[in-house]
Design an enzyme around this catalytic site. Structure first.
Site, PDB file in Angstrom:
ATOM      1  N   ALA A   1       0.805  -1.226   0.000  1.00 24.59           N
ATOM      2  CA  ALA A   1       0.000   0.000   0.000  1.00 24.59           C
ATOM      3  C   ALA A   1       0.832   1.267   0.000  1.00 24.59           C
ATOM      4  O   ALA A   1       0.287   2.364   0.088  1.00 24.59           O
ATOM      5  CB  ALA A   1      -0.930   0.003   1.208  1.00 24.59           C
TER       6      ALA A   1
ATOM      7  N   TYR B   1       7.768 -13.646 -13.037  1.00 25.70           N
ATOM      8  CA  TYR B   1       6.597 -12.809 -12.760  1.00 25.70           C
ATOM      9  C   TYR B   1       5.325 -13.447 -13.334  1.00 25.70           C
ATOM     10  O   TYR B   1       4.291 -13.522 -12.653  1.00 25.70           O
ATOM     11  CB  TYR B   1       6.813 -11.420 -13.356  1.00 25.70           C
ATOM     12  CG  TYR B   1       5.763 -10.395 -12.993  1.00 25.70           C
ATOM     13  CD1 TYR B   1       5.739  -9.831 -11.723  1.00 25.70           C
ATOM     14  CD2 TYR B   1       4.815  -9.981 -13.923  1.00 25.70           C
ATOM     15  CE1 TYR B   1       4.787  -8.874 -11.387  1.00 25.70           C
ATOM     16  CE2 TYR B   1       3.862  -9.027 -13.600  1.00 25.70           C
ATOM     17  CZ  TYR B   1       3.846  -8.484 -12.333  1.00 25.70           C
ATOM     18  OH  TYR B   1       2.902  -7.552 -12.001  1.00 25.70           O
TER      19      TYR B   1
ATOM     20  N   ALA C   1       4.763 -16.601 -14.027  1.00 25.87           N
ATOM     21  CA  ALA C   1       4.441 -17.807 -13.276  1.00 25.87           C
ATOM     22  C   ALA C   1       3.792 -17.471 -11.940  1.00 25.87           C
ATOM     23  O   ALA C   1       2.821 -18.118 -11.524  1.00 25.87           O
ATOM     24  CB  ALA C   1       5.704 -18.636 -13.053  1.00 25.87           C
TER      25      ALA C   1
END
Length: 248
Positions: free
Chosen positions: A14, A155, A157
């Site tokens: 975040a 990434y 996968a």
């Protein structure tokens, strides 16, 4: 419609980009957001932004790849707020490289955050949500989990695995009123995509029927819907938010 009174959400990653936008959007809707990330300084900026705008949020430093750390985050949340209504697994990283040159360390680093991190989060909140007989799990995947992408085997996968994890979670927890869904962003304007070469961006733009790159707010709007009571009959799905890129 869209009544989030008293709702508590955890949003990972975040501190910036899509995760920050989701946290801000949730707070504007009246949700108290626990903002989690390894980058505590940027997290504090996100929380301050939310509070200045009249929302409610708190910051928690957490490495999502560490199951003990995620469990501590959840336990702290339950101690303070007595419930967890929404979990958004957004934290992610890239370590791009051609498969033949990719190191095991780069493979492990991406899978540990992007996929194992989501597993850690789901495992940590499952019992609480089950006892509440309600909960929303939202996993931020990617269109490359659907299409693959050269130079991003790790990434791709991790993001494809996240879709499978979401479906299995949906089947296991549905009887307790818990939904589990994915959002698959296309090309979204964030710090992660800013470093791409201009020629690559221009080529991508030609593949998007709507003719523009997405904004983090486009993903946040979908996340807010999936977090709502109105989305209670939707589970095990992946929602592609990409301006039409994957159909081109």
């Amino acid at each position: 419609m869209f009544d989030f009174t008293g709702k508590i959400a955890i949003v990972t990653g975040a501190s910036r980009g899509i995760g920050k936008s989701i946290a801000v959007t949730f707070a504007r809707a009246g949700i108290h957001v626990i903002c989690a990330s390894r980058n505590f300084e940027d997290l504090k900026k996100t929380v301050q932004f939310i509070k200045t705008a009249g929302g409610s949020a708190s910051a928690f430093r957490c490495d999502v790849s560490d199951q003990t750390a995620f469990k501590t985050l959840v336990e702290d949340t339950i101690t303070k707020y007595e419930r967890i209504d929404i979990l958004v697994n957004n934290a992610g990283l890239t370590k791009d490289g051609l498969l033949m040159r990719m190191s095991s360390a780069d493979w492990d680093a991406v899978l540990n955050v992007n996929l194992k991190g989501a597993f850690n989060g789901i495992k940590s909140v499952a019992r609480t949500m089950m006892s509440q007989r309600a909960g929303r799990i939202i996993n931020i995947t990617s269109i490359v989990g659907l299409t693959g992408n050269a130079g991003q085997a790790n990434y791709s996968a991790s993001k494809a695995g996240l879709m499978g994890l979401s479906k299995s979670t949906a089947k296991e927890l549905a009887s307790r009123g818990i939904t589990s869904n994915c959002i698959a962003p296309g090309f979204i304007k964030t710090a992660m995509t800013e470093n791409l070469p201009e020629k690559a961006k221009e080529k991508m733009l030609t593949q998007i029927p709507l003719g523009r790159f997405g904004n983090p707010e486009d993903i946040a709007a979908m996340a807010l819907f999936l977090a709502s009571e109105e989305a209670g009959y939707i589970t095990g799905q992946t929602f592609v938010v990409d301006g039409g890129m994957v159909i081109n």
